[in-house]
Design a protein around this motif. Structure first.
Motif, PDB file in Angstrom:
ATOM      1  N   ALA A  42       0.847  -1.192   0.000  1.00 47.93           N
ATOM      2  CA  ALA A  42       0.000   0.000   0.000  1.00 47.93           C
ATOM      3  C   ALA A  42       0.886   1.247   0.000  1.00 47.93           C
ATOM      4  CB  ALA A  42      -0.909   0.008   1.214  1.00 47.93           C
ATOM      5  N   PRO A  43       0.755   2.140  -0.992  1.00 52.84           N
ATOM      6  CA  PRO A  43       1.643   3.306  -1.077  1.00 52.84           C
ATOM      7  C   PRO A  43       1.639   4.172   0.177  1.00 52.84           C
ATOM      8  CG  PRO A  43       0.440   3.040  -3.117  1.00 52.84           C
ATOM      9  CD  PRO A  43      -0.155   2.060  -2.149  1.00 52.84           C
ATOM     10  N   GLU A  44       0.477   4.341   0.805  1.00 48.67           N
ATOM     11  CA  GLU A  44       0.415   5.175   2.008  1.00 48.67           C
ATOM     12  C   GLU A  44       1.220   4.572   3.150  1.00 48.67           C
ATOM     13  OE1 GLU A  44      -2.951   5.941  -0.665  1.00 48.67           O
ATOM     14  OE2 GLU A  44      -2.160   4.111   0.257  1.00 48.67           O
ATOM     15  N   GLU A  45       1.143   3.255   3.284  1.00 49.48           N
ATOM     16  CA  GLU A  45       1.932   2.584   4.323  1.00 49.48           C
ATOM     17  C   GLU A  45       3.418   2.628   3.990  1.00 49.48           C
ATOM     18  OE1 GLU A  45       0.459  -1.342   4.869  1.00 49.48           O
ATOM     19  OE2 GLU A  45      -1.541  -0.691   5.499  1.00 49.48           O
ATOM     20  N   ALA A  46       3.741   2.445   2.714  1.00 47.54           N
ATOM     21  CA  ALA A  46       5.139   2.516   2.292  1.00 47.54           C
ATOM     22  C   ALA A  46       5.717   3.902   2.546  1.00 47.54           C
ATOM     23  CB  ALA A  46       5.255   2.151   0.819  1.00 47.54           C
ATOM     24  N   LEU A  47       4.915   4.940   2.307  1.00 47.85           N
ATOM     25  CA  LEU A  47       5.371   6.308   2.554  1.00 47.85           C
ATOM     26  C   LEU A  47       5.785   6.489   4.007  1.00 47.85           C
ATOM     27  CD1 LEU A  47       5.666   9.266   1.486  1.00 47.85           C
ATOM     28  CD2 LEU A  47       3.315   9.629   2.255  1.00 47.85           C
ATOM     29  N   GLU A  48       4.962   5.994   4.929  1.00 48.04           N
ATOM     30  CA  GLU A  48       5.292   6.122   6.349  1.00 48.04           C
ATOM     31  C   GLU A  48       6.591   5.396   6.681  1.00 48.04           C
ATOM     32  OE1 GLU A  48       3.628   8.198   8.237  1.00 48.04           O
ATOM     33  OE2 GLU A  48       2.299   8.567   6.526  1.00 48.04           O
TER      34      GLU A  48
ATOM     35  N   PRO B 149      14.121  12.291   5.706  1.00 49.54           N
ATOM     36  CA  PRO B 149      13.231  13.357   6.197  1.00 49.54           C
ATOM     37  C   PRO B 149      11.989  13.602   5.350  1.00 49.54           C
ATOM     38  CG  PRO B 149      15.514  14.070   6.285  1.00 49.54           C
ATOM     39  CD  PRO B 149      15.495  12.781   5.503  1.00 49.54           C
ATOM     40  N   GLU B 150      12.086  13.424   4.020  1.00 52.53           N
ATOM     41  CA  GLU B 150      10.963  13.659   3.125  1.00 52.53           C
ATOM     42  C   GLU B 150      10.890  12.545   2.094  1.00 52.53           C
ATOM     43  OE1 GLU B 150      10.144  18.033   1.881  1.00 52.53           O
ATOM     44  OE2 GLU B 150      12.329  17.846   2.000  1.00 52.53           O
ATOM     45  N   ALA B 151       9.682  12.264   1.622  1.00 50.90           N
ATOM     46  CA  ALA B 151       9.521  11.254   0.578  1.00 50.90           C
ATOM     47  C   ALA B 151       8.325  11.602  -0.297  1.00 50.90           C
ATOM     48  CB  ALA B 151       9.332   9.865   1.180  1.00 50.90           C
ATOM     49  N   VAL B 152       8.456  11.276  -1.576  1.00 55.62           N
ATOM     50  CA  VAL B 152       7.356  11.354  -2.541  1.00 55.62           C
ATOM     51  C   VAL B 152       7.236   9.987  -3.182  1.00 55.62           C
ATOM     52  CG1 VAL B 152       6.505  12.361  -4.689  1.00 55.62           C
ATOM     53  CG2 VAL B 152       7.728  13.793  -3.042  1.00 55.62           C
ATOM     54  N   VAL B 153       6.024   9.453  -3.237  1.00 58.29           N
ATOM     55  CA  VAL B 153       5.767   8.201  -3.948  1.00 58.29           C
ATOM     56  C   VAL B 153       4.889   8.538  -5.139  1.00 58.29           C
ATOM     57  CG1 VAL B 153       4.796   5.878  -3.857  1.00 58.29           C
ATOM     58  CG2 VAL B 153       5.927   6.834  -1.832  1.00 58.29           C
ATOM     59  N   THR B 154       5.405   8.303  -6.348  1.00 53.52           N
ATOM     60  CA  THR B 154       4.607   8.575  -7.539  1.00 53.52           C
ATOM     61  C   THR B 154       3.713   7.377  -7.832  1.00 53.52           C
ATOM     62  OG1 THR B 154       6.376   7.792  -9.010  1.00 53.52           O
ATOM     63  CG2 THR B 154       6.330  10.145  -8.482  1.00 53.52           C
ATOM     64  N   LEU B 155       2.511   7.662  -8.324  1.00 53.38           N
ATOM     65  CA  LEU B 155       1.476   6.633  -8.511  1.00 53.38           C
ATOM     66  C   LEU B 155       1.021   6.509  -9.957  1.00 53.38           C
ATOM     67  CD1 LEU B 155      -0.671   7.699  -5.407  1.00 53.38           C
ATOM     68  CD2 LEU B 155       1.156   5.976  -5.478  1.00 53.38           C
ATOM     69  N   GLY B 156       1.857   6.909 -10.891  1.00 47.94           N
ATOM     70  CA  GLY B 156       1.468   6.830 -12.296  1.00 47.94           C
ATOM     71  C   GLY B 156       0.274   7.724 -12.583  1.00 47.94           C
ATOM     72  N   ALA B 157      -0.741   7.156 -13.206  1.00 48.15           N
ATOM     73  CA  ALA B 157      -1.930   7.930 -13.582  1.00 48.15           C
ATOM     74  C   ALA B 157      -2.699   8.452 -12.380  1.00 48.15           C
ATOM     75  CB  ALA B 157      -2.837   7.065 -14.451  1.00 48.15           C
ATOM     76  N   ASP B 158      -2.411   7.912 -11.181  1.00 46.66           N
ATOM     77  CA  ASP B 158      -3.120   8.344  -9.976  1.00 46.66           C
ATOM     78  C   ASP B 158      -2.427   9.489  -9.252  1.00 46.66           C
ATOM     79  OD1 ASP B 158      -5.190   6.496 -10.298  1.00 46.66           O
ATOM     80  OD2 ASP B 158      -4.037   4.915  -9.318  1.00 46.66           O
TER      81      ASP B 158
ATOM     82  N   ALA C 121       0.488  11.470  -7.120  1.00 49.01           N
ATOM     83  CA  ALA C 121       1.610  11.271  -6.202  1.00 49.01           C
ATOM     84  C   ALA C 121       1.191  11.623  -4.789  1.00 49.01           C
ATOM     85  CB  ALA C 121       2.801  12.139  -6.619  1.00 49.01           C
ATOM     86  N   ILE C 122       1.905  11.046  -3.821  1.00 49.10           N
ATOM     87  CA  ILE C 122       1.702  11.390  -2.418  1.00 49.10           C
ATOM     88  C   ILE C 122       3.036  11.832  -1.826  1.00 49.10           C
ATOM     89  CG2 ILE C 122      -0.322   9.966  -2.017  1.00 49.10           C
ATOM     90  CD1 ILE C 122       1.478   7.772  -0.923  1.00 49.10           C
ATOM     91  N   TYR C 123       2.957  12.720  -0.831  1.00 48.65           N
ATOM     92  CA  TYR C 123       4.142  13.318  -0.218  1.00 48.65           C
ATOM     93  C   TYR C 123       4.012  13.244   1.288  1.00 48.65           C
ATOM     94  CZ  TYR C 123       6.976  17.119   1.767  1.00 48.65           C
ATOM     95  OH  TYR C 123       7.840  17.852   2.541  1.00 48.65           O
ATOM     96  N   GLY C 124       5.148  13.062   1.954  1.00 50.52           N
ATOM     97  CA  GLY C 124       5.164  13.120   3.404  1.00 50.52           C
ATOM     98  C   GLY C 124       6.491  13.659   3.898  1.00 50.52           C
TER      99      GLY C 124
ATOM    100  N   ARG D  79       1.338  15.673   5.104  1.00 53.00           N
ATOM    101  CA  ARG D  79       0.914  14.600   4.214  1.00 53.00           C
ATOM    102  C   ARG D  79       0.085  15.231   3.100  1.00 53.00           C
ATOM    103  NH1 ARG D  79       4.030  12.942   7.236  1.00 53.00           N
ATOM    104  NH2 ARG D  79       4.056  10.990   8.428  1.00 53.00           N
ATOM    105  N   LEU D  80       0.483  14.988   1.857  1.00 50.31           N
ATOM    106  CA  LEU D  80      -0.185  15.601   0.724  1.00 50.31           C
ATOM    107  C   LEU D  80      -0.454  14.553  -0.349  1.00 50.31           C
ATOM    108  CD1 LEU D  80       2.162  18.720   0.333  1.00 50.31           C
ATOM    109  CD2 LEU D  80      -0.121  18.722   1.370  1.00 50.31           C
ATOM    110  N   ARG D  81      -1.518  14.765  -1.120  1.00 50.35           N
ATOM    111  CA  ARG D  81      -1.822  13.932  -2.272  1.00 50.35           C
ATOM    112  C   ARG D  81      -2.242  14.828  -3.428  1.00 50.35           C
ATOM    113  NH1 ARG D  81      -3.590   8.708  -3.822  1.00 50.35           N
ATOM    114  NH2 ARG D  81      -3.290   7.952  -1.706  1.00 50.35           N
ATOM    115  N   VAL D  82      -1.666  14.578  -4.588  1.00 49.64           N
ATOM    116  CA  VAL D  82      -2.050  15.296  -5.801  1.00 49.64           C
ATOM    117  C   VAL D  82      -2.551  14.265  -6.803  1.00 49.64           C
ATOM    118  CG1 VAL D  82      -1.220  16.645  -7.762  1.00 49.64           C
ATOM    119  CG2 VAL D  82      -0.457  17.209  -5.464  1.00 49.64           C
ATOM    120  N   PRO D  83      -3.760  14.432  -7.320  1.00 52.13           N
ATOM    121  CA  PRO D  83      -4.287  13.443  -8.278  1.00 52.13           C
ATOM    122  C   PRO D  83      -3.581  13.531  -9.618  1.00 52.13           C
ATOM    123  CG  PRO D  83      -5.772  15.310  -8.107  1.00 52.13           C
ATOM    124  CD  PRO D  83      -4.715  15.519  -7.063  1.00 52.13           C
ATOM    125  N   GLY D  84      -3.652  12.456 -10.379  1.00 54.17           N
ATOM    126  CA  GLY D  84      -3.110  12.466 -11.725  1.00 54.17           C
ATOM    127  C   GLY D  84      -3.987  13.273 -12.656  1.00 54.17           C
TER     128      GLY D  84
END
Length: 300
Positions: free
Chosen positions: A198-204, A211-220, A222-225, A231-236
């Motif tokens: 799960a990307p959200e769990e992986a981010l944590e 100190p910071e991480a961004v997980v890109t989700l392709g067409a969905d 990206a999430i940032y923490g 904690r931020l999410r930007v839709p594709g």
């Protein structure tokens, strides 16, 4: 300034309806040679997105090496720290399906000759500093297509923001993670690193490492923490993908440009997501990357 310490490959790209199965031969509809490699891709993406960019790495003494250097120069990347070594340049054999999915085989070539001595040049003639607001004004972009000792040495030699795209996925030494300020994997890389699908769990889990991480989700999107609790999410962006090659590198380059300009994490995510969405609508790696004007128009 953004310094990219990374690989430069000539991409040998075959476009097919679908990729062949093991032992199968399929007919392709087109073939191209395109400047690539995760390092060169991120350097070109950063420069086109408006960054002041220098590249540290190596190309071979073959024709591909000259072509790679020319492509970087043409994009506005400073290549004075790009060495030419005897032997072949790195290459990547890429198969792109009609739906945009791809598979890649990388042969390192000259990239395997990049050394810890090269890594010590990442700070040469590239002054680091912080803005009055405390934001990092210089960054080092790293990937993992170079020998690991050289990557570690570069990260430790740099005094600004170190951004690592952990691809291809390999074990990450503690001494490397200790020098990284921001980790930028895609969702598959994040899952491989953390063991959490799960990307959200992986981010944590990634925030326990850096100190910071961004997980890109392709067409969905990206999430940032960050460790400060953000904690931020930007839709594709809804687009029809033609070729997803280097979309992640486009995102990384654009995101880093935005951060070095002092933009917020939210603004940087929106800027980078727009850049990646533009890139997947065009074929190729470096040839698909948008300009600053195109990204700004997309964000507006």
């Amino acid at each position: 300034m953004i310094t990219v310490f990374g690989s430069a490959n000539m991409d040998l790209v075959a476009y097919v309806e679908r990729a062949p199965e093991l032992g199968e031969t399929v007919s392709g509809r087109e073939f191209r040679t395109i400047c690539g490699g995760k390092g060169a891709n991120q350097a070109i993406a950063s420069a086109l997105a408006g960054g002041d960019v220098r590249f540290v790495g190596a190309v071979g003494s073959d024709g591909f090496g000259a072509d790679l250097r020319e492509a970087l120069d043409r994009s506005g990347v400073d290549t004075r720290a790009l060495r030419t070594v005897d032997g072949p340049s790195g290459i990547a054999h890429i198969v792109v399906e009609d739906g945009g999915a791809n598979s890649i085989i990388v042969v390192p070539g000259a990239n395997g000759e990049v050394s810890e001595e090269d890594a010590r040049t990442v700070s040469a003639d590239a002054p680091q500093g912080r803005s009055a607001a405390g934001r990092t004004t210089d960054a080092l972009l790293l990937q993992l297509e170079l020998p690991m000792p050289a990557v570690v040495a570069a990260a430790r030699a740099f005094s600004g923001l170190v951004v690592l795209t952990p691809a291809p996925v390999v074990p990450l030494p503690r001494e490397l993670l200790d020098a990284v300020g921001l980790l930028l994997p895609n969702e598959h890389e994040a899952a491989a690193i953390t063991g959490l699908p799960a990307p959200e769990e992986a981010l944590e889990a990634l925030l326990a490492l850096v100190p910071e991480a961004v997980v890109t989700l392709g067409a969905d999107g990206a999430i940032y923490g960050s460790r400060d609790g953000s904690r931020l999410r930007v839709p594709g962006r809804p687009v029809e993908a033609v070729d997803t090659t280097a979309a992640g590198d486009t995102f990384a380059g654009a995101f880093t440009v935005a951060r070095t300009e002092g933009r917020t994490a939210q603004e940087a995510l929106e800027f980078a997501t727009a850049a990646a969405a533009l890139s997947v609508q065009r074929p190729g790696a470096s040839t698909s990357m948008p300009t600053r004007e195109e990204i700004d128009a997309e964000v507006r």
